[in-house]
Design a protein around this motif. Structure first.
Motif, PDB file in Angstrom:
ATOM      1  N   PHE A 249     -24.548 -89.484   0.617  1.00 44.99           N
ATOM      2  CA  PHE A 249     -24.414 -88.135   1.172  1.00 44.99           C
ATOM      3  C   PHE A 249     -24.629 -88.068   2.687  1.00 44.99           C
ATOM      4  O   PHE A 249     -23.858 -87.440   3.402  1.00 44.99           O
ATOM      5  N   LEU A 250     -25.665 -88.746   3.176  1.00 44.29           N
ATOM      6  CA  LEU A 250     -26.086 -88.570   4.567  1.00 44.29           C
ATOM      7  C   LEU A 250     -25.003 -88.937   5.566  1.00 44.29           C
ATOM      8  O   LEU A 250     -24.622 -88.127   6.421  1.00 44.29           O
ATOM      9  N   TYR A 251     -24.480 -90.160   5.472  1.00 48.43           N
ATOM     10  CA  TYR A 251     -23.483 -90.614   6.445  1.00 48.43           C
ATOM     11  C   TYR A 251     -22.161 -89.867   6.283  1.00 48.43           C
ATOM     12  O   TYR A 251     -21.455 -89.624   7.263  1.00 48.43           O
ATOM     13  N   ALA A 252     -21.819 -89.516   5.045  1.00 45.83           N
ATOM     14  CA  ALA A 252     -20.597 -88.736   4.816  1.00 45.83           C
ATOM     15  C   ALA A 252     -20.709 -87.357   5.461  1.00 45.83           C
ATOM     16  O   ALA A 252     -19.722 -86.817   5.964  1.00 45.83           O
ATOM     17  N   LEU A 253     -21.907 -86.802   5.462  1.00 44.67           N
ATOM     18  CA  LEU A 253     -22.122 -85.495   6.078  1.00 44.67           C
ATOM     19  C   LEU A 253     -22.065 -85.582   7.597  1.00 44.67           C
ATOM     20  O   LEU A 253     -21.502 -84.708   8.272  1.00 44.67           O
ATOM     21  N   ILE A 254     -22.635 -86.640   8.162  1.00 48.56           N
ATOM     22  CA  ILE A 254     -22.726 -86.776   9.615  1.00 48.56           C
ATOM     23  C   ILE A 254     -21.410 -87.220  10.249  1.00 48.56           C
ATOM     24  O   ILE A 254     -20.999 -86.701  11.292  1.00 48.56           O
ATOM     25  N   LEU A 255     -20.717 -88.159   9.612  1.00 50.09           N
ATOM     26  CA  LEU A 255     -19.554 -88.789  10.230  1.00 50.09           C
ATOM     27  C   LEU A 255     -18.233 -88.080   9.941  1.00 50.09           C
ATOM     28  O   LEU A 255     -17.251 -88.319  10.632  1.00 50.09           O
ATOM     29  N   VAL A 256     -18.190 -87.242   8.912  1.00 46.65           N
ATOM     30  CA  VAL A 256     -16.935 -86.568   8.531  1.00 46.65           C
ATOM     31  C   VAL A 256     -17.162 -85.059   8.511  1.00 46.65           C
ATOM     32  O   VAL A 256     -18.037 -84.570   7.800  1.00 46.65           O
ATOM     33  N   ASN A 257     -16.384 -84.324   9.289  1.00 47.90           N
ATOM     34  CA  ASN A 257     -16.490 -82.866   9.310  1.00 47.90           C
ATOM     35  C   ASN A 257     -15.193 -82.168   8.933  1.00 47.90           C
ATOM     36  O   ASN A 257     -15.128 -80.949   8.909  1.00 47.90           O
ATOM     37  N   ASP A 258     -14.159 -82.940   8.663  1.00 44.70           N
ATOM     38  CA  ASP A 258     -12.887 -82.377   8.212  1.00 44.70           C
ATOM     39  C   ASP A 258     -12.964 -82.141   6.710  1.00 44.70           C
ATOM     40  O   ASP A 258     -13.234 -83.063   5.939  1.00 44.70           O
ATOM     41  N   THR A 259     -12.732 -80.896   6.279  1.00 48.02           N
ATOM     42  CA  THR A 259     -12.860 -80.566   4.861  1.00 48.02           C
ATOM     43  C   THR A 259     -11.883 -81.356   3.989  1.00 48.02           C
ATOM     44  O   THR A 259     -12.168 -81.625   2.825  1.00 48.02           O
ATOM     45  N   SER A 260     -10.730 -81.721   4.544  1.00 47.86           N
ATOM     46  CA  SER A 260      -9.747 -82.474   3.764  1.00 47.86           C
ATOM     47  C   SER A 260     -10.155 -83.934   3.570  1.00 47.86           C
ATOM     48  O   SER A 260      -9.554 -84.648   2.770  1.00 47.86           O
ATOM     49  N   LYS A 261     -11.187 -84.379   4.316  1.00 50.36           N
ATOM     50  CA  LYS A 261     -11.651 -85.763   4.204  1.00 50.36           C
ATOM     51  C   LYS A 261     -13.060 -85.873   3.629  1.00 50.36           C
ATOM     52  O   LYS A 261     -13.613 -86.964   3.539  1.00 50.36           O
ATOM     53  N   MET A 262     -13.628 -84.746   3.231  1.00 51.77           N
ATOM     54  CA  MET A 262     -14.985 -84.739   2.689  1.00 51.77           C
ATOM     55  C   MET A 262     -15.065 -85.482   1.361  1.00 51.77           C
ATOM     56  O   MET A 262     -14.117 -85.473   0.579  1.00 51.77           O
ATOM     57  N   THR A 263     -16.218 -86.095   1.103  1.00 48.76           N
ATOM     58  CA  THR A 263     -16.460 -86.738  -0.181  1.00 48.76           C
ATOM     59  C   THR A 263     -17.045 -85.709  -1.151  1.00 48.76           C
ATOM     60  O   THR A 263     -17.423 -84.605  -0.753  1.00 48.76           O
ATOM     61  N   VAL A 264     -17.155 -86.095  -2.421  1.00 49.71           N
ATOM     62  CA  VAL A 264     -17.635 -85.147  -3.428  1.00 49.71           C
ATOM     63  C   VAL A 264     -19.082 -84.733  -3.176  1.00 49.71           C
ATOM     64  O   VAL A 264     -19.464 -83.593  -3.465  1.00 49.71           O
ATOM     65  N   ALA A 265     -19.901 -85.650  -2.664  1.00 50.54           N
ATOM     66  CA  ALA A 265     -21.308 -85.317  -2.425  1.00 50.54           C
ATOM     67  C   ALA A 265     -21.437 -84.200  -1.397  1.00 50.54           C
ATOM     68  O   ALA A 265     -22.216 -83.255  -1.583  1.00 50.54           O
ATOM     69  N   VAL A 266     -20.667 -84.290  -0.316  1.00 46.35           N
ATOM     70  CA  VAL A 266     -20.714 -83.264   0.723  1.00 46.35           C
ATOM     71  C   VAL A 266     -20.055 -81.975   0.238  1.00 46.35           C
ATOM     72  O   VAL A 266     -20.554 -80.877   0.497  1.00 46.35           O
ATOM     73  N   ALA A 267     -18.940 -82.107  -0.470  1.00 43.37           N
ATOM     74  CA  ALA A 267     -18.244 -80.921  -0.977  1.00 43.37           C
ATOM     75  C   ALA A 267     -19.110 -80.167  -1.981  1.00 43.37           C
ATOM     76  O   ALA A 267     -19.124 -78.929  -2.004  1.00 43.37           O
ATOM     77  N   LEU A 268     -19.845 -80.916  -2.805  1.00 43.73           N
ATOM     78  CA  LEU A 268     -20.735 -80.278  -3.775  1.00 43.73           C
ATOM     79  C   LEU A 268     -21.845 -79.519  -3.061  1.00 43.73           C
ATOM     80  O   LEU A 268     -22.220 -78.415  -3.454  1.00 43.73           O
ATOM     81  N   ARG A 269     -22.364 -80.104  -2.005  1.00 44.02           N
ATOM     82  CA  ARG A 269     -23.415 -79.436  -1.224  1.00 44.02           C
ATOM     83  C   ARG A 269     -22.871 -78.204  -0.503  1.00 44.02           C
ATOM     84  O   ARG A 269     -23.582 -77.203  -0.339  1.00 44.02           O
ATOM     85  N   SER A 270     -21.595 -78.248  -0.091  1.00 43.43           N
ATOM     86  CA  SER A 270     -21.006 -77.118   0.641  1.00 43.43           C
ATOM     87  C   SER A 270     -20.832 -75.890  -0.237  1.00 43.43           C
ATOM     88  O   SER A 270     -20.649 -74.784   0.274  1.00 43.43           O
ATOM     89  N   LEU A 271     -20.882 -76.065  -1.566  1.00 42.98           N
ATOM     90  CA  LEU A 271     -20.778 -74.915  -2.461  1.00 42.98           C
ATOM     91  C   LEU A 271     -21.998 -74.028  -2.390  1.00 42.98           C
ATOM     92  O   LEU A 271     -21.967 -72.884  -2.816  1.00 42.98           O
ATOM     93  N   ASN A 272     -23.088 -74.562  -1.877  1.00 46.96           N
ATOM     94  CA  ASN A 272     -24.313 -73.782  -1.702  1.00 46.96           C
ATOM     95  C   ASN A 272     -24.195 -72.964  -0.424  1.00 46.96           C
ATOM     96  O   ASN A 272     -24.449 -73.469   0.667  1.00 46.96           O
ATOM     97  N   GLY A 273     -23.789 -71.732  -0.564  1.00 45.55           N
ATOM     98  CA  GLY A 273     -23.561 -70.877   0.588  1.00 45.55           C
ATOM     99  C   GLY A 273     -24.852 -70.508   1.294  1.00 45.55           C
ATOM    100  O   GLY A 273     -25.963 -70.773   0.823  1.00 45.55           O
TER     101      GLY A 273
END
Length: 277
Positions: free
Chosen positions: A212-236
């Motif tokens: 999760f950590l590196y995927a969150l820091i290194l990728v900010n394009d929603t089309s390139k997000m991994t599932v771990a970051v996308a799952l966390r983004s559901l928490n508004g």
């Protein structure tokens, strides 16, 4: 008397295993049932186990409106590429350590695993600076390189134990028959340590899938997000839609559970063969 005590021991063991299994499986069942509950049930009756109304609305919203499938494809691609490259490099490195540098290899393998003593957050800034300088920020290639940096050392350390279980007499017999070093490695040694390679590949894949950590820091394009970051983004920021969260969690967890059901025997045999390390 002995048979009676044995029977009682078997009963206690089976009851313990059944209770443990229920405890382990219950969260998965709860997540699945929560994902198919009707609108409002999760907030009005959060402790109710069985849904009043079954619906797939949450799955439809997550898949079609939130494009969660794209994130799953991103994670699948990154995890598979990381696993293939890491296992290829690690298998050759571990074999070289065992066969060509046995004394130095034991020291090297211990040094490799020391890379895990550093907390991931400690390396976040150096990784971010390095990726920015080479222009790999916000790219899947940069994320794969970062994952390889900590997947390869761990995989090498694991595979050294598996390669140590292969008797050198088998390799010497193959060389007498005319096989060269590459033939011995690919056609003799690799098939013998296949369970260990499978087990190591599974751990490598799961680590990359859940990172999760590196995927969150290194990728900010929603089309390139991994599932771990996308799952966390559901928490508004103010509102958390538990239905969408449960549906997304099912999409992430269930494939892993099914995958483990098929390869659990390989994991067990791989761990037992490498236990002589």
């Amino acid at each position: 008397m002995k048979k009676k005590s044995t029977l009682i021991g078997d009963i206690i063991s089976h009851v313990f295993l059944i209770v443990t299994t229920i405890i382990a499986v219950f969260p998965l069942v709860w997540i699945f049932l929560s994902s198919v509950k009707g609108k409002g049930e999760l907030t009005s009756e959060p402790t109710r186990f069985w849904p009043k109304i079954f619906t797939l609305d949450y799955f439809d919203h997550v898949i079609n409106d939130l494009n969660f499938i794209v994130n799953i494809k991103n994670s699948l691609f990154i995890s598979l590429i990381t696993t293939v490259i890491a296992i290829t490099i690690s298998a050759m490195a571990a074999y070289g350590i065992v066969r060509f540098f046995p004394k130095l290899g034991s020291i090297m393998s211990k040094l490799l695993v020391t890379t895990y003593i550093f907390p991931p957050i400690l390396l976040a800034i150096p990784y971010s600076i390095a990726m920015a300088k080479v222009g790999l920020t916000n790219t899947t290639s940069g994320l794969i390189i970062v994952y390889l940096s900590f997947s390869v050392p761990y995989a090498v350390w694991l595979l050294v134990g598996f390669f140590q279980t292969v008797p050198i007499e088998i390799e010497e017999a193959a060389k007498i028959d005319g096989a060269n070093k590459f033939t011995v490695f690919f056609k003799i040694v690799l098939p013998l340590v296949a369970p260990g390679i499978v087990a190591t590949a599974i751990y490598t894949f799961i680590n990359a899938w859940n990172e999760f950590l590196y995927a969150l820091i290194l990728v900010n394009d929603t089309s390139k997000m991994t599932v771990a970051v996308a799952l966390r983004s559901l928490n508004g920021a103010e509102i958390l839609d538990w239905g969408d969260m449960m549906a997304a969690s099912v999409l992430v967890v269930i494939p892993s559970v099914i995958f483990f059901c098929f390869i659990q025997n390989k994991i067990a045999s791989g761990l037992s063969e490498g236990s002589v390390k």
